[in-house]
Write an enzyme that holds these catalytic residues in place. Structure first.
Site, mmCIF file in Angstrom:
data_model
loop_
_atom_site.group_PDB
_atom_site.id
_atom_site.type_symbol
_atom_site.label_atom_id
_atom_site.label_comp_id
_atom_site.label_asym_id
_atom_site.label_seq_id
_atom_site.Cartn_x
_atom_site.Cartn_y
_atom_site.Cartn_z
ATOM 1 N N GLU A 111 60.715 58.149 20.494
ATOM 2 C CA GLU A 111 60.192 58.808 21.688
ATOM 3 C C GLU A 111 59.569 60.143 21.298
ATOM 4 O O GLU A 111 59.692 60.599 20.156
ATOM 5 C CB GLU A 111 61.315 58.985 22.729
ATOM 6 C CG GLU A 111 61.873 57.655 23.218
ATOM 7 C CD GLU A 111 62.972 57.793 24.252
ATOM 8 O OE1 GLU A 111 63.383 56.773 24.804
ATOM 9 O OE2 GLU A 111 63.422 58.934 24.519
ATOM 10 N N HIS A 229 58.944 64.906 33.570
ATOM 11 C CA HIS A 229 58.662 63.675 32.834
ATOM 12 C C HIS A 229 57.211 63.287 33.094
ATOM 13 O O HIS A 229 56.767 63.268 34.244
ATOM 14 C CB HIS A 229 59.602 62.553 33.281
ATOM 15 C CG HIS A 229 59.648 61.414 32.320
ATOM 16 N ND1 HIS A 229 58.599 60.526 32.182
ATOM 17 C CD2 HIS A 229 60.594 61.006 31.428
ATOM 18 C CE1 HIS A 229 58.905 59.636 31.254
ATOM 19 N NE2 HIS A 229 60.107 59.903 30.782
ATOM 20 N N ARG A 280 57.350 65.946 25.771
ATOM 21 C CA ARG A 280 57.086 65.733 27.194
ATOM 22 C C ARG A 280 56.282 66.854 27.848
ATOM 23 O O ARG A 280 55.422 66.608 28.686
ATOM 24 C CB ARG A 280 58.421 65.561 27.942
ATOM 25 C CG ARG A 280 59.085 64.237 27.670
ATOM 26 C CD ARG A 280 60.455 64.154 28.304
ATOM 27 N NE ARG A 280 61.055 62.851 28.055
ATOM 28 C CZ ARG A 280 62.308 62.543 28.367
ATOM 29 N NH1 ARG A 280 63.094 63.454 28.935
ATOM 30 N NH2 ARG A 280 62.788 61.328 28.118
ATOM 31 N N HIS A 341 62.235 66.277 36.226
ATOM 32 C CA HIS A 341 63.128 65.306 35.586
ATOM 33 C C HIS A 341 64.469 65.887 35.146
ATOM 34 O O HIS A 341 65.511 65.258 35.340
ATOM 35 C CB HIS A 341 62.400 64.713 34.379
ATOM 36 C CG HIS A 341 63.141 63.628 33.670
ATOM 37 N ND1 HIS A 341 63.553 62.468 34.306
ATOM 38 C CD2 HIS A 341 63.534 63.497 32.368
ATOM 39 C CE1 HIS A 341 64.175 61.685 33.435
ATOM 40 N NE2 HIS A 341 64.190 62.287 32.256
ATOM 41 N N ARG A 376 63.871 70.099 26.080
ATOM 42 C CA ARG A 376 64.816 69.063 25.629
ATOM 43 C C ARG A 376 64.093 67.948 24.888
ATOM 44 O O ARG A 376 63.087 67.414 25.366
ATOM 45 C CB ARG A 376 65.561 68.471 26.826
ATOM 46 C CG ARG A 376 66.497 67.326 26.456
ATOM 47 C CD ARG A 376 67.305 66.872 27.642
ATOM 48 N NE ARG A 376 66.513 66.192 28.643
ATOM 49 C CZ ARG A 376 66.234 64.885 28.648
ATOM 50 N NH1 ARG A 376 66.654 64.116 27.654
ATOM 51 N NH2 ARG A 376 65.530 64.345 29.631
#
Length: 529
Positions: A111, A229, A280, A341, A376
């Protein structure tokens, strides 16, 4: 009045994992304000990051986490949590979780922001499986789960400058107010995505634990860092505005999905060398920039370029849900937009989950451990949640043997029994908070917008304070009151940071300023707005 050894507020991954460790050592109560399985954990599609491959290393995972945290992660915390990953995977397997595997062992996804494949998963329903397995195990312990019970405030007393938590004031299922006294209280209440109009979070994510801890005087850290997100399904008018936006897991881009404009032009390579696998915040800001230039309402996520896997088998949850809305991911791209998110800030804890208030712990999204810093890394959240729930529980068991329950009471327990007569006002203020935050304190900020948000929130706060004191507590009133406190914390923290770093971008201070702001934003005392 109820008494217990361990009071856990929240029934998601952090709460249930804590309960499984605590229940053998004392009377344990778990509070769930609605359905115990309607949690943020349940909606975590992607998976859990852990070093499980011979091609990966703790060093690499730590470096990826620190890089994304933009200089303000707590490195000792990152190291402990990352190195605990394989142990947590084994713990989950021992409870009954069966991860996807291939001929090499675990089937690992990659990811955004990760330099290796290290995300263990169960198709695209990892969180749902975690929740089901943990709940099944929890109901087979002696822990008592109380549903439709809302913690209104913490019971806190102060002696010689040190605050101590003795449990919580709870709105029970029958509408009465009751004290639950506890030797140890654990906040596991999740995040606060509902503070924005568009969010991937479930309706329960109203920042209850954050707000209660703030009112109790706990130290709150880094609330300006809100992660959006990049890819949530765009559903204009398809749902009432208060409902959750359906998330499309980042693992789809990890497997090869691409982002394009409505006209079919791929744009991410122009924004970052990692293209769709950029972190992100980079992808979300790129989408925001594209939409600003094109005037469109959404961009497209095309999963058809994914090779080597069946979309229906690898992403069954996404396939089925998109089909409900008329989109076949095997045949066409789908419209997506960024959505609120994850709150990277929270109630400060140490490596054992202890907050600045004695006998009060926090685990999961409600907590700030220092793991995430200013941004994060994808799928680090479940890792942090389970590692810290286990560590907090182990510490709480030791502490519980040294302390006793107390009948000390908090001064400002809600006492009114007058039912709310102005529900339309509460509904209006709920929506007003979310519109203010979306308009003035979202991904792209300025001092002017933040100051406007601060002023509007002050006006809303004046109205809410009157209602909160005048009427008996109700779910809607308490949630709106809590959401307002969270909104104020985000705005105040954002105004304190005169730079751009990680998830916080201020157009008036577009550069990162390490000399003055390579530090955490700290709010240490509750002030009535």
């Amino acid at each position: 009045m109820l008494e217990c050894d361990f009071l856990i507020i929240g029934s998601g991954g952090g709460g249930l994992f804590s309960a499984l460790h605590l229940a053998p050592y004392g009377k344990t109560i778990i509070l769930s304000k609605k359905d115990p399985n309607e949690t943020a954990t349940s909606y975590a599609q992607g998976g859990i990051a852990a070093v499980l491959s011979k091609d990966d290393s703790y060093k690499s995972h730590i470096e990826d986490t620190l890089k994304l945290g933009c200089g303000i992660c707590r490195e000792d915390v990152v190291r402990v949590i990352v190195e605990s990953g394989p142990e947590i995977i084994r713990d989950l397997e021992n409870l009954g979780v069966i991860f996807d595997r291939d001929e090499d062992g675990y089937h690992l996804s990659i990811e955004g922001g990760h330099s290796n494949r290290r995300v263990a998963h169960i198709r695209d329903q990892t969180g749902r499986v975690f929740q089901d397995v943990l709940y099944h195990n929890a109901v087979n312990t002696d822990a008592k789960i109380i549903t439709n019970a809302l913690a209104v405030d913490l019971i806190v007393d102060e002696e010689e400058g040190q605050r101590t938590c003795y449990g919580a004031v709870v709105l029970t299922p029958d509408g009465t107010i009751e004290d639950i006294r506890a030797k140890i209280t654990i906040l596991a209440t999740g995040g606060a995505g509902k503070v924005y109009l568009v969010t991937s979070n479930p309706d329960i994510s109203t920042g209850d634990g954050l707000a209660m801890a703030y009112r109790a005087g706990a130290k709150i850290i880094n609330m300006e860092f809100v992660q959006f997100h990049p890819t949530c399904l765009y559903l204009p008018g398809a749902r009432p505005a208060h409902e959750r936006t359906f998330l499309i897991t980042e693992a789809a881009r990890g497997e090869g999905a691409i982002l394009t404009t409505i006209d079919g032009d791929r744009f991410m390579p122009a924004y970052d060398h990692l293209a769709e696998l950029a972190p992100r915040d980079v992808v979300s800001k790129a989408i925001y920039d594209v939409l600003s230039k094109t005037g469109d309402d959404y961009v497209l996520l095309d999963m058809r370029p994914i090779r080597g896997v069946s979309l229906k088998r690898r992403f069954p949850y996404i396939y089925e849900n998109c089909l409900k809305w008329g989109y076949d991911i095997t045949m066409e791209p789908i419209p997506v937009i960024p959505a609120a998110h994850y709150i990277c800030g929270g109630v400060e804890t140490n490596l054992n989950g202890r907050t600045s208030i004695e006998r009060l712990y926090a685990v999961g999204e409600v907590a700030y451990t220092g793991m995430h810093g200013a941004n994060r890394l994808a799928s680090n959240s479940l890792l942090e949640t389970f590692v810290m729930a286990k560590r907090a529980s182990q510490d709480a068991i030791k502490l519980s043997k040294k302390v006793k329950n107390s009948n000390k009471t908090r001064v400002h327990i809600p006492t009114s029994k007058i039912p709310t007569q102005e529900k339309i006002v509460i509904s209006h203020e709920w929506n007003s908070i979310r519109r203010v935050m979306t308009s003035y304190a979202s991904m792209m900020r300025s001092d002017h917008r933040l100051n406007l948000a601060d002023k509007y929130l002050a006006l809303i706060g004046d109205i809410l304070k009157v209602d909160y004191k005048k009427y008996a507590p109700s779910l809607d009133l308490v949630e709106t009151f809590n959401l307002h406190h969270v909104a104020c914390l985000i705005v105040k923290s954002a105004l304190m940071r005169k730079e751009s770093r990680g998830l916080h971008y201020n157009v008036d201070y577009p550069q990162q300023d390490d000399e003055n702001f390579r530090k955490e934003t700290v709010i240490t005392s509750y002030e009535e707005e």
